[in-house]
Design a protein around this motif. Structure first.
Motif, PDB file in Angstrom:
ATOM      1  N   LYS A 183     -15.172 -20.642 -21.852  1.00 53.07           N
ATOM      2  CA  LYS A 183     -15.662 -19.503 -20.745  1.00 53.07           C
ATOM      3  C   LYS A 183     -15.872 -20.400 -19.451  1.00 53.07           C
ATOM      4  N   VAL A 184     -16.509 -21.418 -19.754  1.00 47.85           N
ATOM      5  CA  VAL A 184     -16.890 -22.434 -18.249  1.00 47.85           C
ATOM      6  C   VAL A 184     -15.630 -22.823 -17.713  1.00 47.85           C
ATOM      7  N   ASP A 185     -14.853 -23.637 -18.613  1.00 50.38           N
ATOM      8  CA  ASP A 185     -13.687 -24.093 -18.233  1.00 50.38           C
ATOM      9  C   ASP A 185     -12.435 -23.041 -17.359  1.00 50.38           C
ATOM     10  N   LYS A 186     -12.677 -21.960 -17.734  1.00 50.98           N
ATOM     11  CA  LYS A 186     -11.767 -20.969 -17.023  1.00 50.98           C
ATOM     12  C   LYS A 186     -12.327 -20.722 -15.652  1.00 50.98           C
ATOM     13  N   VAL A 187     -13.362 -20.949 -15.177  1.00 49.46           N
ATOM     14  CA  VAL A 187     -13.835 -20.415 -14.026  1.00 49.46           C
ATOM     15  C   VAL A 187     -14.420 -21.628 -13.004  1.00 49.46           C
ATOM     16  N   LEU A 188     -14.566 -22.614 -13.685  1.00 49.78           N
ATOM     17  CA  LEU A 188     -15.125 -23.805 -12.901  1.00 49.78           C
ATOM     18  C   LEU A 188     -14.042 -24.912 -12.775  1.00 49.78           C
ATOM     19  N   PRO A 189     -13.813 -25.444 -11.877  1.00 46.85           N
ATOM     20  CA  PRO A 189     -12.688 -26.626 -11.442  1.00 46.85           C
ATOM     21  C   PRO A 189     -13.184 -27.984 -12.378  1.00 46.85           C
ATOM     22  N   ALA A 190     -12.234 -28.463 -12.986  1.00 49.01           N
ATOM     23  CA  ALA A 190     -12.729 -29.453 -13.780  1.00 49.01           C
ATOM     24  C   ALA A 190     -13.293 -30.834 -13.185  1.00 49.01           C
ATOM     25  N   ASP A 191     -12.994 -31.068 -11.923  1.00 49.18           N
ATOM     26  CA  ASP A 191     -13.787 -32.121 -11.472  1.00 49.18           C
ATOM     27  C   ASP A 191     -15.121 -31.453 -10.741  1.00 49.18           C
ATOM     28  N   ALA A 192     -15.815 -30.431 -10.730  1.00 42.29           N
ATOM     29  CA  ALA A 192     -16.985 -30.208 -10.417  1.00 42.29           C
ATOM     30  C   ALA A 192     -18.039 -31.074 -10.916  1.00 42.29           C
TER      31      ALA A 192
ATOM     32  N   ALA B 285     -32.338 -26.296 -29.922  1.00 47.94           N
ATOM     33  CA  ALA B 285     -32.365 -26.170 -28.493  1.00 47.94           C
ATOM     34  C   ALA B 285     -31.130 -25.998 -27.623  1.00 47.94           C
ATOM     35  N   VAL B 286     -30.203 -27.312 -27.846  1.00 42.67           N
ATOM     36  CA  VAL B 286     -29.192 -27.498 -27.400  1.00 42.67           C
ATOM     37  C   VAL B 286     -27.938 -26.381 -27.362  1.00 42.67           C
ATOM     38  N   LEU B 287     -28.064 -25.889 -28.487  1.00 41.82           N
ATOM     39  CA  LEU B 287     -26.986 -24.697 -28.754  1.00 41.82           C
ATOM     40  C   LEU B 287     -27.369 -23.420 -27.931  1.00 41.82           C
ATOM     41  N   THR B 288     -28.641 -23.142 -27.954  1.00 40.63           N
ATOM     42  CA  THR B 288     -29.201 -22.208 -27.246  1.00 40.63           C
ATOM     43  C   THR B 288     -29.202 -22.473 -25.770  1.00 40.63           C
ATOM     44  N   GLN B 289     -29.501 -23.465 -25.217  1.00 39.38           N
ATOM     45  CA  GLN B 289     -29.430 -23.863 -23.816  1.00 39.38           C
ATOM     46  C   GLN B 289     -27.998 -23.713 -23.317  1.00 39.38           C
ATOM     47  N   THR B 290     -27.137 -24.423 -24.028  1.00 35.52           N
ATOM     48  CA  THR B 290     -25.579 -24.451 -23.619  1.00 35.52           C
ATOM     49  C   THR B 290     -25.191 -22.827 -23.528  1.00 35.52           C
ATOM     50  N   GLU B 291     -25.258 -22.233 -24.415  1.00 34.75           N
ATOM     51  CA  GLU B 291     -24.649 -20.610 -24.028  1.00 34.75           C
ATOM     52  C   GLU B 291     -25.743 -20.124 -23.085  1.00 34.75           C
ATOM     53  N   GLU B 292     -26.968 -20.278 -22.644  1.00 34.11           N
ATOM     54  CA  GLU B 292     -27.665 -19.629 -21.594  1.00 34.11           C
ATOM     55  C   GLU B 292     -26.953 -20.412 -20.293  1.00 34.11           C
ATOM     56  N   LEU B 293     -26.737 -21.703 -19.986  1.00 34.60           N
ATOM     57  CA  LEU B 293     -26.244 -22.340 -19.077  1.00 34.60           C
ATOM     58  C   LEU B 293     -24.755 -21.870 -18.707  1.00 34.60           C
ATOM     59  N   ALA B 294     -23.991 -21.698 -19.790  1.00 36.90           N
ATOM     60  CA  ALA B 294     -22.667 -21.190 -19.652  1.00 36.90           C
ATOM     61  C   ALA B 294     -22.640 -19.891 -19.170  1.00 36.90           C
ATOM     62  N   ASP B 295     -23.482 -18.981 -19.377  1.00 41.84           N
ATOM     63  CA  ASP B 295     -23.523 -17.571 -18.947  1.00 41.84           C
ATOM     64  C   ASP B 295     -23.991 -17.704 -17.305  1.00 41.84           C
ATOM     65  N   TRP B 296     -24.833 -18.461 -16.980  1.00 45.18           N
ATOM     66  CA  TRP B 296     -25.120 -18.713 -15.587  1.00 45.18           C
ATOM     67  C   TRP B 296     -23.945 -19.209 -14.886  1.00 45.18           C
ATOM     68  N   LEU B 297     -23.430 -20.340 -15.332  1.00 42.85           N
ATOM     69  CA  LEU B 297     -22.252 -20.831 -14.642  1.00 42.85           C
ATOM     70  C   LEU B 297     -21.006 -19.845 -14.506  1.00 42.85           C
ATOM     71  N   ILE B 298     -20.829 -19.036 -15.340  1.00 44.30           N
ATOM     72  CA  ILE B 298     -19.821 -18.043 -15.366  1.00 44.30           C
ATOM     73  C   ILE B 298     -19.978 -16.892 -14.151  1.00 44.30           C
ATOM     74  N   ASN B 299     -21.268 -16.651 -14.210  1.00 47.28           N
ATOM     75  CA  ASN B 299     -21.783 -15.558 -12.983  1.00 47.28           C
ATOM     76  C   ASN B 299     -21.902 -16.221 -11.765  1.00 47.28           C
ATOM     77  N   ASN B 300     -22.122 -17.565 -11.357  1.00 47.68           N
ATOM     78  CA  ASN B 300     -22.377 -18.282 -10.141  1.00 47.68           C
ATOM     79  C   ASN B 300     -21.557 -19.202 -10.089  1.00 47.68           C
ATOM     80  N   LYS B 301     -20.157 -18.984 -10.250  1.00 47.03           N
ATOM     81  CA  LYS B 301     -18.981 -20.100 -10.013  1.00 47.03           C
ATOM     82  C   LYS B 301     -18.873 -20.086  -8.575  1.00 47.03           C
TER      83      LYS B 301
END
Length: 353
Positions: A221-230, A337-353
């Protein structure tokens, strides 16, 4: 060899009884006859099981080596089966099926393997990602400074710690496994190690399969909306000091750098990943700040940073690419914790691209 895992620090005293000699000469024929009879009975062979054990404290084997074991073939209530595990403190004999574990470290990995310890430090018991699973677990003291008295009262059969300096004290209470912080580099290394240690290899594989599936979905999901070099920066604002972190020191490093595969700014990448942390000044922010900043702060908000003369001039802050969270959510780095944090941060990144 079988070790008594419930020994305490009190010394065992050997009680000796002095036997008085009978000097009356009239008893001599009787005593001589008795001695001859006992000697004849003592000629039969007797096998004695060695129930003592010693630990090799050589420091030549790393904690991350997969636990190797030599188990007793039979197990009973009186003599529980044991196995030998290679650690940074040498070979340590532990129960094959420990039932009373005190976990100074790696609590999240134990819970992922459906293993609830009987005791853990107060700070780890506050972990918001699995706090509900810890009802009834005893607080054993401050993180890194567990109370020996509290641990002794719990009568553990295994202690797991990340601090080598605590080994001498803890190992006198129960068999102690030391796995230094940072030796297990990611969720796979951590779950695999403890799965083998506790005889829960299949549980570890099952948990990691679900982990990999969910991480892959979040990353896609993140890779679809963020540049690879960000570029990304993992930071913490302590007021008087600012720190930047690598991929294995909490604060979001594991989710961003490991799970989502993102990179820090090229100029500082080698430094951050090798040392895992660096203390910097506000003046150095521009050097360490990436296109996105994941920032731990207990006192300030995103609005506060936008209004700050240093932080507010960073492109990440200007563009709304600043994620601020409190220590109670960012500090933990266990697999759950890492699993939950990853999903949480992914959602934020998708909505703040």
């Amino acid at each position: 060899m079988i070790i008594n895992y419930h020994r305490r620090n009190n010394k065992l005293h050997n009680l000796q009884k002095n036997t008085s000699k009978q000097n009356h000469w009239l008893l001599f024929p009787f005593m001589l006859t008795l001695i001859l009879v006992l000697s004849a009975c003592g000629n039969s062979n007797t096998t004695v099981e060695n129930t003592g054990g010693t630990s090799n404290t050589s420091n030549t084997t790393a904690a991350t080596q997969a636990p190797t074991e030599t188990s007793q073939e039979a197990e009973s209530a009186e003599t529980p089966a044991v196995k030998t595990v290679n650690t940074v403190k040498g070979d340590v004999e532990i129960p094959v099926h420990p039932k009373r574990i005190v976990a100074e470290e790696y609590l999240g990995s134990l819970i992922a393997l459906d293993t609830i310890p009987i005791g853990a430090p107060g700070l780890t018991l506050e972990n918001m990602y699995y706090k509900e699973a810890l009802t009834g677990v005893t607080d054993t003291g401050a993180y890194g400074k567990m109370s020996p008295e509290k641990i002794i009262a719990l009568n553990p059969d295994l202690i797991i710690s990340g601090q080598a300096e605590s080994y001498e004290t803890l190992s006198k209470i129960a068999p102690t496994i030391i796995v230094p912080y940072g030796d297990l580099k990611d969720a796979h290394a951590e779950l695999t190690y403890f799965g083998e240690l506790l005889g829960k290899e299949q549980e570890a594989k099952n948990w990691l399969a679900d982990y990999d599936k969910r991480i892959a979905e979040a990353k896609a999901k993140v890779d679809k909306v963020l540049p690879a070099d960000a570029t990304f920066s993992i930071m913490e604002d302590g007021g008087k000091s600012i720190w930047v972190y690598g991929d294995n020191f909490g604060r979001g490093g594991q989710p961003i750098y490991q799970a989502l595969g993102r990179k820090p700014p090229t100029e500082v990448a080698a430094e951050i990943m090798e040392k895992q942390w660096a203390e910097i000044s506000k003046e150095a922010l521009t050097k360490y700040a990436g296109d996105y900043i994941i920032l731990t702060s207990n006192n300030l908000t995103e609005a506060d940073y936008k209004a700050d003369s240093f932080w507010g001039n960073l492109p990440a802050v200007k563009n709304g690419h600043l994620y601020v969270w409190k220590e109670e959510r960012s500090w933990y780095y266990d697999p759950i914790a890492v699993l939950t944090q990853t999903e949480e941060l992914a959602d934020w990144l998708i909505n703040n691209k």
